[in-house]
Every structure is written in C-alpha cells, then in structure tokens.
Design a protein around this motif. Sequence first.
Motif, PDB file in Angstrom:
ATOM      1  N   ASN A 132     -14.414 -33.637 -41.196  1.00 43.48           N
ATOM      2  CA  ASN A 132     -14.195 -32.506 -42.097  1.00 43.48           C
ATOM      3  C   ASN A 132     -15.216 -32.522 -43.229  1.00 43.48           C
ATOM      4  OD1 ASN A 132     -12.533 -31.544 -44.746  1.00 43.48           O
ATOM      5  ND2 ASN A 132     -12.104 -30.309 -42.958  1.00 43.48           N
ATOM      6  N   GLY A 187     -15.064 -28.068 -29.586  1.00 43.67           N
ATOM      7  CA  GLY A 187     -16.207 -27.786 -30.454  1.00 43.67           C
ATOM      8  C   GLY A 187     -17.517 -28.281 -29.895  1.00 43.67           C
ATOM      9  N   LEU A 208      -6.099 -28.151 -35.254  1.00 40.25           N
ATOM     10  CA  LEU A 208      -5.108 -27.652 -36.209  1.00 40.25           C
ATOM     11  C   LEU A 208      -5.663 -26.521 -37.070  1.00 40.25           C
ATOM     12  CD1 LEU A 208      -3.555 -31.101 -37.183  1.00 40.25           C
ATOM     13  CD2 LEU A 208      -2.484 -29.302 -35.806  1.00 40.25           C
ATOM     14  N   GLY A 251     -10.530 -24.055 -33.929  1.00 41.48           N
ATOM     15  CA  GLY A 251     -11.233 -24.627 -32.778  1.00 41.48           C
ATOM     16  C   GLY A 251     -12.120 -23.633 -32.054  1.00 41.48           C
ATOM     17  N   GLY A 293      -3.600 -29.444 -41.286  1.00 44.80           N
ATOM     18  CA  GLY A 293      -2.715 -30.623 -41.324  1.00 44.80           C
ATOM     19  C   GLY A 293      -1.600 -30.493 -42.347  1.00 44.80           C
ATOM     20  N   ARG A 313     -23.679 -33.615 -40.574  1.00 45.06           N
ATOM     21  CA  ARG A 313     -22.674 -34.306 -41.380  1.00 45.06           C
ATOM     22  C   ARG A 313     -22.961 -35.791 -41.550  1.00 45.06           C
ATOM     23  NH1 ARG A 313     -17.828 -31.455 -38.217  1.00 45.06           N
ATOM     24  NH2 ARG A 313     -19.386 -31.714 -36.615  1.00 45.06           N
ATOM     25  N   LEU A 373     -23.099 -27.674 -47.144  1.00 37.70           N
ATOM     26  CA  LEU A 373     -22.947 -26.546 -46.225  1.00 37.70           C
ATOM     27  C   LEU A 373     -21.951 -25.543 -46.784  1.00 37.70           C
ATOM     28  CD1 LEU A 373     -22.579 -28.519 -42.838  1.00 37.70           C
ATOM     29  CD2 LEU A 373     -24.674 -27.684 -43.873  1.00 37.70           C
TER      30      LEU A 373
HETATM   31  C1  LIG Z   1     -22.095 -29.273 -38.416  1.00 41.06           C
HETATM   32  C2  LIG Z   1     -20.699 -28.858 -38.112  1.00 41.06           C
HETATM   33  C3  LIG Z   1     -20.359 -28.448 -36.827  1.00 41.06           C
HETATM   34  C4  LIG Z   1     -19.064 -28.055 -36.534  1.00 41.06           C
HETATM   35  N1  LIG Z   1     -18.793 -27.556 -35.310  1.00 41.06           N
HETATM   36  C5  LIG Z   1     -17.581 -27.030 -35.075  1.00 41.06           C
HETATM   37  C6  LIG Z   1     -17.292 -26.373 -33.841  1.00 41.06           C
HETATM   38  O1  LIG Z   1     -18.121 -26.284 -32.940  1.00 41.06           O
HETATM   39  N2  LIG Z   1     -16.068 -25.825 -33.690  1.00 41.06           N
HETATM   40  C7  LIG Z   1     -15.114 -25.891 -34.675  1.00 41.06           C
HETATM   41  O2  LIG Z   1     -14.034 -25.349 -34.497  1.00 41.06           O
HETATM   42  N3  LIG Z   1     -15.345 -26.546 -35.814  1.00 41.06           N
HETATM   43  C8  LIG Z   1     -16.534 -27.107 -36.043  1.00 41.06           C
HETATM   44  N4  LIG Z   1     -16.761 -27.739 -37.225  1.00 41.06           N
HETATM   45  C9  LIG Z   1     -15.643 -27.945 -38.177  1.00 41.06           C
HETATM   46  C10 LIG Z   1     -14.586 -28.979 -37.681  1.00 41.06           C
HETATM   47  O3  LIG Z   1     -13.617 -28.279 -36.969  1.00 41.06           O
HETATM   48  C11 LIG Z   1     -13.919 -29.661 -38.864  1.00 41.06           C
HETATM   49  O4  LIG Z   1     -14.881 -30.470 -39.474  1.00 41.06           O
HETATM   50  C12 LIG Z   1     -12.654 -30.469 -38.506  1.00 41.06           C
HETATM   51  O5  LIG Z   1     -11.901 -30.627 -39.695  1.00 41.06           O
HETATM   52  C13 LIG Z   1     -12.974 -31.830 -37.938  1.00 41.06           C
HETATM   53  O6  LIG Z   1     -11.814 -32.471 -37.469  1.00 41.06           O
HETATM   54  P1  LIG Z   1     -11.675 -34.079 -37.583  1.00 41.06           P
HETATM   55  O7  LIG Z   1     -10.398 -34.448 -36.966  1.00 41.06           O
HETATM   56  O8  LIG Z   1     -12.922 -34.722 -37.097  1.00 41.06           O
HETATM   57  O9  LIG Z   1     -11.635 -34.228 -39.162  1.00 41.06           O
HETATM   58  P2  LIG Z   1     -10.851 -35.186 -40.176  1.00 41.06           P
HETATM   59  O10 LIG Z   1     -11.791 -35.250 -41.333  1.00 41.06           O
HETATM   60  O11 LIG Z   1     -10.394 -36.427 -39.555  1.00 41.06           O
HETATM   61  O12 LIG Z   1      -9.574 -34.320 -40.545  1.00 41.06           O
HETATM   62  C14 LIG Z   1      -9.699 -33.005 -41.037  1.00 41.06           C
HETATM   63  C15 LIG Z   1      -8.345 -32.488 -41.524  1.00 41.06           C
HETATM   64  O13 LIG Z   1      -7.424 -32.414 -40.432  1.00 41.06           O
HETATM   65  C16 LIG Z   1      -6.289 -33.237 -40.675  1.00 41.06           C
HETATM   66  N5  LIG Z   1      -5.937 -33.905 -39.417  1.00 41.06           N
HETATM   67  C17 LIG Z   1      -6.785 -34.444 -38.520  1.00 41.06           C
HETATM   68  N6  LIG Z   1      -6.114 -34.910 -37.471  1.00 41.06           N
HETATM   69  C18 LIG Z   1      -4.805 -34.690 -37.714  1.00 41.06           C
HETATM   70  C19 LIG Z   1      -3.609 -34.938 -36.997  1.00 41.06           C
HETATM   71  N7  LIG Z   1      -3.619 -35.525 -35.792  1.00 41.06           N
HETATM   72  N8  LIG Z   1      -2.426 -34.560 -37.554  1.00 41.06           N
HETATM   73  C20 LIG Z   1      -2.399 -33.954 -38.762  1.00 41.06           C
HETATM   74  N9  LIG Z   1      -3.496 -33.678 -39.491  1.00 41.06           N
HETATM   75  C21 LIG Z   1      -4.697 -34.047 -38.958  1.00 41.06           C
HETATM   76  C22 LIG Z   1      -6.732 -34.210 -41.745  1.00 41.06           C
HETATM   77  O14 LIG Z   1      -5.676 -34.657 -42.515  1.00 41.06           O
HETATM   78  C23 LIG Z   1      -7.690 -33.370 -42.572  1.00 41.06           C
HETATM   79  O15 LIG Z   1      -6.983 -32.571 -43.495  1.00 41.06           O
HETATM   80  C24 LIG Z   1     -18.071 -28.123 -37.539  1.00 41.06           C
HETATM   81  C25 LIG Z   1     -18.399 -28.548 -38.818  1.00 41.06           C
HETATM   82  C26 LIG Z   1     -19.708 -28.887 -39.122  1.00 41.06           C
HETATM   83  C27 LIG Z   1     -20.024 -29.299 -40.525  1.00 41.06           C
END
Ligand SMILES: Cc1cc2nc3c(=O)[nH]c(=O)nc-3n(C[C@H](O)[C@H](O)[C@H](O)COP(=O)(O)OP(=O)(O)OC[C@H]3O[C@@H](n4cnc5c(N)ncnc54)[C@H](O)[C@@H]3O)c2cc1C
Length: 501
Positions: free
Chosen positions: A120, A175, A187, A190, A237, A352, A358
């Motif tokens: 995130n 993604g 969540l 997507g 979340g 990232r 960004l």
């Molecule tokens: C360069 C770039 C490319 C990207 N590409 C895409 C893309 O192609 N498609 C797209 O949709 N998005 C994309 N994103 C955004 C991406 O969806 C978010 O960054 C997302 O939050 C990442 O999820 P994570 O689980 O890795 O993050 P984390 O940082 O682990 O969590 C993000 C948030 O979700 C919550 N969370 C995570 N898992 C759970 C769980 N199991 N239960 C409850 N809460 C939870 C966390 O508490 C937090 O609030 C992109 C972002 C960037 C900067």
Amino acid sequence: MKRRNFLYAGLCAAAIAPYPIWRHYRGDRNTLVSINAVSNLGGEVSLDASILAELSKSIDGNLLFSDSEGYEQARQVRNRMVDKYPALVVQCTGSADVSKVINFVDHYQLLTAVKCGGHNIAGNGTCDGGILIDLSPIQGVQVNPKLRTAQVAGGSLLAALDEQSQAHGLVTTSGTVSHTGVGGLTLGGGFGRLARRFGLTSDNVLGVDIVTADGRLKRASAEENTDLYWAVRGGGGNFGVVTSFDFQLHALPQQVVGGEIYYPYDQAREVINFYADYCQDMPDEMYADLVIFAPPFGLPDALYINVCYSGPLDKAEKVLAPLRRVVKPIKDEIKLVDYVELQKSSDDTDPRGTGQHLKSGFTKGISPALVDALVDNLESDLFRGSMAFFQQAGGAVSRVETSATAFPHRYASHNLTIGAVWPHGVDPEPHSAWADAYWNKVKGFTDGFYTNDAYGIDAAVAESNYLTNHDRLVEVKTKYDPANLFRVNTNIRPASQKQPS
Ligand SMILES: Cc1cc2nc3c(=O)[nH]c(=O)nc-3n(C[C@H](O)[C@H](O)[C@H](O)COP(=O)(O)OP(=O)(O)OC[C@H]3O[C@@H](n4cnc5c(N)ncnc54)[C@H](O)[C@@H]3O)c2cc1C
C-alpha cells in the motif's frame, strides 16, 4: 464471560500511564521484558511482560519486538518513504491466532495495523508504536477445478493466486505486480489485465472468512452476513482481518497475446490521443495501459503501451493492428506469452521499492487537454524519473451496479497515476514537490480516486470518496467495528466518531 476477555482473566491489566517503567518479554519467550504501545486514540498503553507472555503462549505465531530477528523485515512496507516502528509485530499463522490477537488489541484498545503484501502506497500495512498483525505466514491457494473456485489464505501474494489457478487453466482478475498482496488489493477493488473481462478482483469474491473487532471469526457471503460481504468488496480493511478469500475462477488458456509496444516520445500527443479513442471501442478481452516516462540521468523519454489480449487468437491481429499503425513503433514486443509470465513482467519496475511520490485519480475518458497537460509538464531531473500511467478500466468493471458492492467508481475509464521516483537515499523534498506540482496540473481532469491508491489525502476527503456507498459503509462499520479498531486504512469512521453536522 465474553470471549474477547477470556485471555486476560486473572492477568494484571495494562495501565494507561504517561511515563511508565517497564519490564520486557522478548520474542524468544525466555527473556522477560515489557513494552509501551500507542493506543487507538494516540495515548500510551503499557503492556506488562506477563500480559505479553500470555499472548505469546496463546498463539502459534511469533511475537517480534524491536530487537527481534525478523522485526526489521516485518515492520517495513514496500514504499520506502514510510519508515514506521510498531511496538510489537504479531506474526499470525491462522484464524485462531488472529482471533486471539484481535481480542488482545481490542481489550487494550491498541493502535492496530494489518499487513498482507505491504504494497500500500500510504503505508497502511504498518504503524508507529502500535501492534502490527503480520499475515505473511498465512499463505496458500487451494483450487477446486470442478467448481472453478480458489480458496486463498489472507496473507497470500498475487503470484500464488495466478500460478495455482493457471495450473488448472483457470484465473481470476489480479493486479499487474505479482508481489502485491491479495488482501489489500482485493478489499479495495482490484484492477488488472483481466478486469475488463471478468470484473474487479473483488467482484470475483464469493465469500470471506473474517475476524471482526469482537474477535469472532465470521463467514461473509451471499448467504451469511450479507452486509459484511457487501462491504468487504471495496471497503478495504475497515471491517476486520480476512483470513481466507473464496474466488470465482474463469477459464483462460496458458498463453495470451501481450507485452509492450514502444513509440517515439516526440509523437506522444498523437499516440496518447489515439489511445484515448482506441480504448473507447475495445473488446473486453483487450486491456491496454499506457506509460510516459522521463527517466533520470539524461536518458531518453519513453512512451509505451502494455497490452494483454486474452480473446480468440485468430482475432488478435485485427484488434492489435491500430496499435501498430498509429505511428511507426520503435520496438514491438507484443507476442504470445504465458499469462503468468506476463503478470510478472512489471515486478522489477514497481516504483514502490524506491523513493517515490505517487498521486492518482480516475478519469472518464482522456481529453486532448489532459494529454497536453501531461506531456507539457513531464520533466526529468538528474536523479528523478517522472511518469504518468493510465491503467485501463471499463468493460465488465463498468457493468456492475454502483450499489452492488462497496466499490463505487464503476464509471471510470482509467485510473491515472502520476509520480516521481528516485534512488533510495536521495533527498526526497524537491522530487515530491515536483510530483505535487505535476499533479496539480492534471488533477482537474480526474474524478474520484482508487481507495487503494489514496496517498497524502485528507481523511474526510478519503471517506467521501466512497460516494453513494458511503452511508451504507458507515452503517456496516458501526455494526462490526463500533470503536474503529481497524483504522489504519482508507478509513470509514463509525457513527460514534463522526462529527455532528
Ligand atoms: C506501482 C503500483 C502498482 C499498482 N498496481 C495495481 C494494480 O495493478 N491493480 C490494483 O488493483 N492495484 C494496484 N496497486 C494498488 C494496490 O492495490 C494497493 O497497493 C494494495 O493496498 C496492496 O495490497 P497489499 O496487501 O500488498 O498491501 P498492505 O500494505 O499489506 O495492506 C493494504 C491495506 O489493506 C489491509 N489489508 C491487507 N490484507 C488484509 C487482510 N487480509 N484483511 C484485512 N485487511 C487487510 C491493510 O490493513 C491495509 O490497510 C498498485 C499500486 C502501485 C503504487
């Protein structure tokens, strides 16, 4: 006795005190220590060693303190601009661990972050001084090829979902960077290469197992806890910790037509205006994102379109032909490629992992004035790469009713992200300032933003971005998380925490 309290019966209660002196209980479970943590309201909570010992004994996973092995890696998130230190990391191994930890944090009202992939941009996967629930041990994907479903553990990464599903000739939308977490991405919505065909990742959620703020594991689906099921599909979340997702899968052959096609940057206006028209009349099987990039160190500016065509192969040539004749490409790398390989092709360029700033917003089409604003104002620097990126939406994403799930931005044709990236260690100030200035030139062409990309946004603005789904989300939040335990996210405040208007 209420379940949330059972763990602590007979233990010394943690006191709330401004300057406590503590004993400590280290992660190896042998050395006695204590810690101070930050409460949900920003106060200080002392956690005595015996309390931590009890927590440690009650779960299968690890407790990590600031000097524990593994703490550094666990506390960090992908955005290197975020440098936070939780008081305690709890690495949960399953729903039972998560339940116990939620009982714990609820009892002491501790600031709580939840981390899946840690991608995130705002750094919502970690926190300063609170408790970090690290879901990374909860990984795994079970595919049921007959039912065309996948059960995905709540700490899994997209690569596992893609790989395990494709092993059966199946997929769901995910993604474009494969080390992103399934949890956060799903969540919040997507988007991805197949979203125009199969909808958002969250549109493909059949049900979740979720531990809510009362510490109970619940099922949310079309049959059970339907309000929660609605809310977790786009509400982030806010409602609890999802320990397992069930996804609808779809048939997809191993190979699709995909890759990048590069154009001369001095023809950027012509190509982006063409792309704007091309996107309006595209089959759902076609996905195209467009990038303009001004790299650092005097390297030449780049312009490319990244495609994934997943329809019948005999129709690919016709669909792709306009891309090849708009202007003469410099390099055409579009070819038959394994879908799973294509899904990993952007992993190394994910900004990232560097210093970066960004900003993003949804567009409804791409006007010539927006194209001018993007091209006229893109500037590189010795250390800074500057970019703008259109991720395509539309198709099946737009055909879902706005009120059908919590995700409200069905109208969007694209998600536009702009930003600056620089090597880790370089002074971020001028580059962040440049990105903000660039964003100010294009922001007016956007309408709302993707919850998962919210970065440096005022909390009230972020909340209003849930649009017409906002009030219903507040109702569900108030029911399942009345004290706003889950607040380290694009937060929806429960009714009790709203200012009276
Ligand atoms: C360069 C770039 C490319 C990207 N590409 C895409 C893309 O192609 N498609 C797209 O949709 N998005 C994309 N994103 C955004 C991406 O969806 C978010 O960054 C997302 O939050 C990442 O999820 P994570 O689980 O890795 O993050 P984390 O940082 O682990 O969590 C993000 C948030 O979700 C919550 N969370 C995570 N898992 C759970 C769980 N199991 N239960 C409850 N809460 C939870 C966390 O508490 C937090 O609030 C992109 C972002 C960037 C900067």
